[in-house]
Design an enzyme around this catalytic site. Structure first.
Site, short mmCIF file in Angstrom:
data_model
loop_
_atom_site.label_atom_id
_atom_site.label_comp_id
_atom_site.label_asym_id
_atom_site.label_seq_id
_atom_site.Cartn_x
_atom_site.Cartn_y
_atom_site.Cartn_z
N SER A 145 33.19 38.58 32.03
CA SER A 145 33.50 37.20 32.40
C SER A 145 32.31 36.32 32.05
CB SER A 145 33.73 37.13 33.92
OG SER A 145 33.72 35.79 34.38
N TYR A 158 32.52 39.05 42.99
CA TYR A 158 33.03 39.03 41.61
C TYR A 158 31.87 38.86 40.62
CZ TYR A 158 35.97 37.57 37.65
OH TYR A 158 36.58 37.47 36.43
C1 BGC Z 1 37.76 34.05 36.41
C2 BGC Z 1 38.60 32.80 36.44
C3 BGC Z 1 37.73 31.56 36.27
C4 BGC Z 1 36.82 31.70 35.07
C5 BGC Z 1 35.86 30.53 34.93
C6 BGC Z 1 36.90 34.04 35.17
O1 BGC Z 1 36.13 35.18 35.14
O2 BGC Z 1 38.63 35.18 36.41
O3 BGC Z 1 39.32 32.74 37.65
O4 BGC Z 1 38.54 30.41 36.12
O5 BGC Z 1 36.08 32.89 35.16
O6 BGC Z 1 35.21 30.24 36.13
#
Ligand code: BGC
Length: 261
Positions: A145, A158
């Site tokens: 991410s 996360y």
């Molecule tokens: C998340 C999303 C988020 C994006 C930007 C991703 O890793 O799963 O929910 O919108 O990051 O913040």
């Protein structure tokens, strides 16, 4: 487009929806056979399988919890039993929930770490063991991410999981590079997937997010799948240990746009 992917075998965790489904379909279009993993969304996985078969591809849908050795073992076995081996392992399964850190139940922390980080470890371990045992130059692709790099208040579990995936990937990429095994991350930004559906259905929240993207638009799952196909193919044969951000520029400090600062 990537002819070397023809007849290759891929496992895609979290393949029942969003990025996982798009990646499974794209790898299939390139000629690969795909094990589509799901945890609870059987209908989603069966639909993805049907779509792939309708395009002339081969797929099986397999239920498994990627946070367990037993689960990832089942996926590897499905690849070998159904398609004769393994070439590409995509760790896509991921979860997130919004919660203040001082109020975060330990169970939330453990769930997110278990799927997003332990799942990447276990999936990679299964794939690496197969590649080493068979002297095979396979590849692993982890869906990380932008939050591998950008802090994300109220999503500390996360962000911690994705930061962990970043260093895990670099480490195993180095550990197995001399065997010709490549390990890379894709770092998606704001993409039009079910995990974001509620957020992006609200015009205000959608605007708040697109304002954070220099390209001023959210991405499509296919944008991520295209990068996965390239990273799986021999066209990227000298690329390992990187995170390739697919984020419309979100990691470029957009608040400095126009010379702010
Ligand atoms: C998340 C999303 C988020 C994006 C930007 C991703 O890793 O799963 O929910 O919108 O990051 O913040």
């Amino acid at each position: 487009m990537y002819s070397d992917l023809n007849k290759k075998v891929a496992v895609v965790t979290g393949g029942s929806k969003g990025l996982g489904t798009a990646i499974a379909k794209r790898l299939s279009k390139e000629g690969a056979s795909v094990v589509i993993n799901y945890h609870s969304d059987q209908a989603g996985a069966e639909n993805a399988k049907k779509d792939i078969e309708a395009m002339g591809g081969k797929a099986v849908a397999v239920q498994a919890d990627v946070g367990t050795e037993e689960g990832v073992g089942k996926l590897l076995k499905a690849a070998v039993d159904n398609f004769g081996g393994l070439d590409i392992w995509v760790n896509d399964a991921g979860v997130e929930n919004k919660v203040n850190t001082h109020e975060m139940p330990l169970a939330d922390w453990q769930k997110v770490i278990n799927v997003n980080l332990t799942g990447v470890f276990l999936g990679s371990k299964a794939a690496l063991a197969y590649f080493v045992e068979n002297n095979h130059k396979g590849c692993i692709i982890n869906i990380s991410s932008v939050h591998e790099r950008i802090p994300w208040p109220t999503f500390a579990h996360y962000a911690a999981s994705k930061g962990g995936v970043g260093m895990f990937t670099k480490t195993i990429a180095m550990e197995y590079a001399d065997k010709g095994i490549r390990v890379n991350n894709i770092g998606p930004g704001a993409i039009n997937t079910p995990i974001n559906a509620k957020k992006f259905a609200d015009p205000e929240q959608l605007k708040r997010t697109t304002d954070m993207v220099p390209m001023k638009t959210i991405g499509e799952p296919e944008d991520v799948a295209a990068v996965a196909a390239w990273l799986a193919s021999d066209e990227s044969k000298y690329v390992t240990g990187i995170t390739l951000y697919v984020d419309g520029g979100m990691t470029l400090y957009p608040s400095f746009e126009g010379g702010n600062g």
